[in-house]
Design a protein around this motif. Sequence first.
Motif, short mmCIF file in Angstrom:
data_model
loop_
_atom_site.label_atom_id
_atom_site.label_comp_id
_atom_site.label_asym_id
_atom_site.label_seq_id
_atom_site.Cartn_x
_atom_site.Cartn_y
_atom_site.Cartn_z
N TRP A 1 91.73 9.61 -14.66
CA TRP A 1 91.92 10.41 -16.00
C TRP A 1 91.52 11.49 -16.02
CZ3 TRP A 1 88.12 11.63 -19.01
CH2 TRP A 1 86.95 11.22 -18.73
N LEU A 2 90.83 12.08 -15.21
CA LEU A 2 90.09 13.44 -15.27
C LEU A 2 89.71 13.81 -13.63
CD1 LEU A 2 88.80 16.00 -16.53
CD2 LEU A 2 87.03 15.10 -16.74
N GLU A 3 90.37 14.94 -13.31
CA GLU A 3 90.32 15.52 -11.84
C GLU A 3 89.95 17.16 -11.94
OE1 GLU A 3 92.76 15.83 -7.69
OE2 GLU A 3 93.06 13.92 -9.10
N LEU A 4 88.97 17.32 -11.35
CA LEU A 4 88.52 18.64 -11.36
C LEU A 4 88.19 19.24 -9.81
CD1 LEU A 4 85.95 18.69 -14.04
CD2 LEU A 4 88.27 19.56 -14.45
N GLN A 5 88.62 20.51 -9.45
CA GLN A 5 88.33 20.91 -8.06
C GLN A 5 87.72 22.29 -8.29
OE1 GLN A 5 91.49 20.20 -5.24
NE2 GLN A 5 90.35 21.58 -3.74
N PHE A 6 86.73 22.56 -7.41
CA PHE A 6 86.04 23.89 -7.75
C PHE A 6 85.80 24.52 -5.99
CE2 PHE A 6 81.97 26.31 -7.62
CZ PHE A 6 82.47 27.59 -8.73
N ASN A 7 86.33 25.74 -5.96
CA ASN A 7 86.52 26.21 -4.63
C ASN A 7 85.74 27.81 -4.67
OD1 ASN A 7 88.02 24.24 -2.59
ND2 ASN A 7 89.28 24.63 -4.28
N CYS B 1 83.28 23.60 -1.69
CA CYS B 1 84.30 23.10 -2.26
C CYS B 1 83.74 21.74 -3.05
CB CYS B 1 85.30 22.40 -1.38
SG CYS B 1 86.50 21.42 -2.23
N ALA B 2 83.96 21.55 -4.14
CA ALA B 2 83.51 20.39 -4.91
C ALA B 2 84.59 19.54 -5.64
CB ALA B 2 82.31 21.00 -6.19
N GLN B 3 84.78 18.40 -5.69
CA GLN B 3 85.83 17.74 -6.35
C GLN B 3 85.16 16.59 -7.10
OE1 GLN B 3 88.06 16.79 -2.68
NE2 GLN B 3 89.54 18.36 -3.27
N ILE B 4 85.79 16.53 -8.26
CA ILE B 4 85.34 15.44 -9.35
C ILE B 4 86.81 14.39 -9.73
CG2 ILE B 4 84.39 14.58 -11.31
CD1 ILE B 4 82.46 17.27 -11.18
N GLY B 5 86.77 13.06 -9.60
CA GLY B 5 87.81 12.35 -9.90
C GLY B 5 87.01 11.15 -10.94
N MET B 6 87.46 11.26 -12.26
CA MET B 6 86.92 10.10 -13.09
C MET B 6 87.89 8.98 -13.09
SD MET B 6 84.03 11.42 -13.67
CE MET B 6 83.39 10.39 -14.91
N ARG B 7 87.36 7.67 -12.83
CA ARG B 7 88.06 6.59 -12.90
C ARG B 7 87.69 5.66 -14.24
NH1 ARG B 7 86.89 3.59 -9.29
NH2 ARG B 7 85.40 5.08 -8.31
N GLN B 8 88.64 4.65 -14.37
CA GLN B 8 87.89 3.83 -15.32
C GLN B 8 87.96 2.46 -14.82
OE1 GLN B 8 87.06 4.24 -18.33
NE2 GLN B 8 86.75 2.05 -18.77
N SER C 1 82.76 14.79 -4.45
CA SER C 1 82.48 15.05 -3.26
C SER C 1 82.36 16.61 -3.20
CB SER C 1 84.08 15.02 -2.25
OG SER C 1 83.74 15.59 -1.15
N VAL C 2 81.39 16.97 -2.25
CA VAL C 2 80.80 18.38 -2.19
C VAL C 2 80.76 18.71 -0.69
CG1 VAL C 2 79.03 20.02 -2.55
CG2 VAL C 2 79.41 18.23 -4.21
N SER C 3 81.49 19.92 -0.24
CA SER C 3 81.37 20.28 1.23
C SER C 3 81.29 21.65 1.15
CB SER C 3 82.72 19.72 1.96
OG SER C 3 83.77 20.29 1.45
N MET C 4 80.76 21.79 2.38
CA MET C 4 80.80 23.48 3.00
C MET C 4 81.42 23.65 4.46
SD MET C 4 77.35 25.93 2.79
CE MET C 4 77.06 25.58 1.27
N GLN C 5 82.08 24.59 4.49
CA GLN C 5 82.94 24.77 5.76
C GLN C 5 82.01 25.50 6.87
OE1 GLN C 5 85.70 23.20 6.24
NE2 GLN C 5 85.79 23.62 8.47
N TRP D 1 78.60 20.42 6.43
CA TRP D 1 78.06 19.34 5.77
C TRP D 1 79.17 19.01 4.84
CZ3 TRP D 1 77.17 19.81 0.76
CH2 TRP D 1 76.75 21.09 0.16
N GLN D 2 79.08 17.49 4.54
CA GLN D 2 79.72 16.86 3.24
C GLN D 2 79.07 15.70 2.68
OE1 GLN D 2 84.00 16.31 4.40
NE2 GLN D 2 84.28 15.09 2.64
N VAL D 3 79.26 15.74 1.48
CA VAL D 3 78.59 14.54 0.81
C VAL D 3 79.49 13.88 -0.11
CG1 VAL D 3 76.62 13.83 -0.84
CG2 VAL D 3 76.17 15.47 0.79
N ASP D 4 79.88 12.70 0.02
CA ASP D 4 80.64 12.00 -0.87
C ASP D 4 80.00 10.79 -1.40
OD1 ASP D 4 83.18 13.39 0.11
OD2 ASP D 4 82.96 12.15 1.92
N LEU D 5 80.02 10.96 -2.77
CA LEU D 5 79.68 9.89 -3.73
C LEU D 5 80.46 9.05 -4.48
CD1 LEU D 5 77.18 8.39 -4.91
CD2 LEU D 5 76.92 10.11 -6.71
N ASN D 6 80.71 7.80 -4.41
CA ASN D 6 81.55 7.04 -5.16
C ASN D 6 80.77 5.89 -6.22
OD1 ASN D 6 82.74 7.43 -2.10
ND2 ASN D 6 84.24 7.95 -3.75
#
Length: 203
Positions: free
Chosen positions: A29-35, A63-70, A76-80, A103-108
């Motif tokens: 229901w909400l998705e954000l991406q930051f680059n 890069c940072a990505q956020i996806g909110m579910r119900q 997710s945060v990563s650096m090339q 490096w990359q970090v994924d949290l769910n």
Amino acid sequence: EEELYEKIFEDIDVSQQDFQVQIPRHYVWLELQFNLEKGIFKLNKKISESQDQSLSFTYEGLCAQIGMRQPGGDFSVSMQNFSVQTDSETVCQKLNCSSYPVWQVDLNTKPLQMECEASLHLQSQPLEINYSSEAVSQIISFFVVPNADQNAKMAAWDTIQELQDTTQGTITDLLYGETKYLIHIAVSGPRVRIPCANNKGNF
């Protein structure tokens, strides 16, 4: 017209009740991406009236990505690429030019298709470190607190102690609590290049 609508609803026998829509778990229901394509964080220190010393941290492809579910969410945060430079040389950089982020970090939280409260994935690519006693001394000098600043030292130490206590409590809950977590860590070791004593400029 109102009478006509009432007549229609009477004919199809629609009761006046609330309907609850069931949202699927995979619905975002909400998705954000930051680059950020590239940036430099630079520290400067004055050695003398005519000479400055600098330490630069350069990043690429942050890069940072956020996806909110119900319920739950995906983060997710990563650096090339990442590198550290002094005034005279590059101290640390990515070892190869692969397409994988350094490096990359994924949290769910409440991950799909997994019977756990949360999952954490951490991975990093190898770094190349050019060892130099001069560069190491220069880097340390930026973070050493002078003896006169005892209050700053005590405040920093108290902060470190608080972080240690919080981390210890979190790890204890992870190991002995009833909640189930999935943690996956894949960290590659660095390649350290040490200069030859006899051949100047060679490693």
